[in-house]
Design an enzyme around this catalytic site. Structure first.
Site, PDB file in Angstrom:
ATOM      1  N   PHE A  26      14.458  43.270  65.416  1.00  0.00           N
ATOM      2  CA  PHE A  26      15.280  44.578  65.098  1.00  0.00           C
ATOM      3  C   PHE A  26      15.747  44.254  63.417  1.00  0.00           C
ATOM      4  O   PHE A  26      16.275  43.322  63.244  1.00  0.00           O
ATOM      5  CB  PHE A  26      16.336  44.983  65.986  1.00  0.00           C
ATOM      6  CG  PHE A  26      16.835  46.129  65.915  1.00  0.00           C
ATOM      7  CD1 PHE A  26      16.257  47.210  66.832  1.00  0.00           C
ATOM      8  CD2 PHE A  26      17.762  46.837  65.178  1.00  0.00           C
ATOM      9  CE1 PHE A  26      16.723  48.560  66.736  1.00  0.00           C
ATOM     10  CE2 PHE A  26      18.054  48.054  65.236  1.00  0.00           C
ATOM     11  CZ  PHE A  26      17.537  49.030  66.006  1.00  0.00           C
ATOM     12  N   ALA A  60      19.097  41.315  68.902  1.00  0.00           N
ATOM     13  CA  ALA A  60      20.175  40.348  68.899  1.00  0.00           C
ATOM     14  C   ALA A  60      20.414  40.056  70.084  1.00  0.00           C
ATOM     15  O   ALA A  60      21.021  38.902  70.330  1.00  0.00           O
ATOM     16  CB  ALA A  60      21.351  40.756  68.020  1.00  0.00           C
ATOM     17  N   GLU A  62      18.732  39.767  72.718  1.00  0.00           N
ATOM     18  CA  GLU A  62      17.773  38.907  73.223  1.00  0.00           C
ATOM     19  C   GLU A  62      17.829  37.335  72.679  1.00  0.00           C
ATOM     20  O   GLU A  62      17.191  36.526  73.445  1.00  0.00           O
ATOM     21  CB  GLU A  62      16.292  39.480  73.492  1.00  0.00           C
ATOM     22  CG  GLU A  62      16.162  40.838  74.136  1.00  0.00           C
ATOM     23  CD  GLU A  62      16.805  41.859  73.464  1.00  0.00           C
ATOM     24  OE1 GLU A  62      17.365  42.638  74.413  1.00  0.00           O
ATOM     25  OE2 GLU A  62      16.768  42.013  72.349  1.00  0.00           O
ATOM     26  N   ILE A  86      23.513  46.166  62.109  1.00  0.00           N
ATOM     27  CA  ILE A  86      24.131  47.030  61.182  1.00  0.00           C
ATOM     28  C   ILE A  86      24.964  48.310  61.961  1.00  0.00           C
ATOM     29  O   ILE A  86      24.392  48.776  62.846  1.00  0.00           O
ATOM     30  CB  ILE A  86      23.225  47.618  60.264  1.00  0.00           C
ATOM     31  CG1 ILE A  86      22.215  46.764  59.487  1.00  0.00           C
ATOM     32  CG2 ILE A  86      23.752  48.785  59.232  1.00  0.00           C
ATOM     33  CD1 ILE A  86      21.138  47.237  58.871  1.00  0.00           C
ATOM     34  N   HIS A  92      28.184  50.894  70.137  1.00  0.00           N
ATOM     35  CA  HIS A  92      27.117  49.825  70.330  1.00  0.00           C
ATOM     36  C   HIS A  92      26.956  48.827  69.375  1.00  0.00           C
ATOM     37  O   HIS A  92      26.641  47.504  69.713  1.00  0.00           O
ATOM     38  CB  HIS A  92      25.593  50.563  70.247  1.00  0.00           C
ATOM     39  CG  HIS A  92      24.491  49.874  70.637  1.00  0.00           C
ATOM     40  ND1 HIS A  92      24.223  49.384  71.667  1.00  0.00           N
ATOM     41  CD2 HIS A  92      23.453  49.342  70.055  1.00  0.00           C
ATOM     42  CE1 HIS A  92      23.228  48.526  72.031  1.00  0.00           C
ATOM     43  NE2 HIS A  92      22.692  48.771  70.711  1.00  0.00           N
ATOM     44  N   ASN A 117      24.310  30.231  63.748  1.00  0.00           N
ATOM     45  CA  ASN A 117      24.295  31.383  64.110  1.00  0.00           C
ATOM     46  C   ASN A 117      24.244  32.428  62.729  1.00  0.00           C
ATOM     47  O   ASN A 117      25.287  32.440  62.187  1.00  0.00           O
ATOM     48  CB  ASN A 117      25.629  31.913  65.121  1.00  0.00           C
ATOM     49  CG  ASN A 117      25.367  33.284  65.446  1.00  0.00           C
ATOM     50  OD1 ASN A 117      24.850  34.052  64.720  1.00  0.00           O
ATOM     51  ND2 ASN A 117      26.336  33.713  66.094  1.00  0.00           N
TER      52      ASN A 117
END
Length: 154
Positions: A26, A60, A62, A86, A92, A117
């Site tokens: 994504f 993200a 997953e 973003i 969400h 990370n």
């Protein structure tokens, strides 16, 4: 944070390390730059290309389950999480940002395995683009440093 004093890293020798990378697709234009910067930095610090495993997941949320599968399989000195979230107009953003970060941290603690990370959380695409290369490099350096540190600690 731009201009932050990151200090001086300890041991950044990756010659003996095996590193796993999980990249969310994504916002792929950003995550591809993150991944390239990460790869290039790993190679610059001696990690052999054959010792880098790179997988992609949809987004993200997953990332933690792929990290967990890699940790469960074993054989890695460190893992790296790459993604880009973003902010939009709904809650969400918070859900994805918080849950992905919590999942990454949980895998690191459960498996006592360093995970860098580099899942970006930004207000807009311009912020993501401004950070994509530096954060990819940073993730590689963190993975190398922490893998060496945990090895030294024993």
């Amino acid at each position: 944070m731009f201009g932050a004093d990151k200090g001086t890293a300890n041991r950044l020798d990756g010659r003996e390390l095996v590193i796993g990378i999980v990249q969310a697709r994504f916002n792929q234009a950003v995550t591809n730059v993150l991944a390239k910067a990460c790869w290039d930095t790993l190679l610059e610090h001696g990690v052999l290309e054959k010792n880098i495993e790179h997988v992609q997941v949809p987004g993200a949320l997953e990332v933690p389950v792929a990290l967990q599968a890699m940790a469960e399989r074993g054989g890695y000195d460190a893992l790296i999480a790459l993604g880009c979230i973003i902010r939009g107009e709904t809650y969400h953003f918070e859900l994805v940002a918080n849950e992905s970060a919590a999942g990454v941290t949980r895998v690191a603690l459960d498996y006592q395995l360093p995970i860098a990370n580099a899942i970006l959380t930004t207000e807009d695409m311009a912020q993501a683009v401004a950070r994509q290369e530096d954060k990819g490099c940073d993730a590689a350096l963190v993975a190398i440093e922490m893998a060496n540190l945990l090895e030294a600690i024993g």
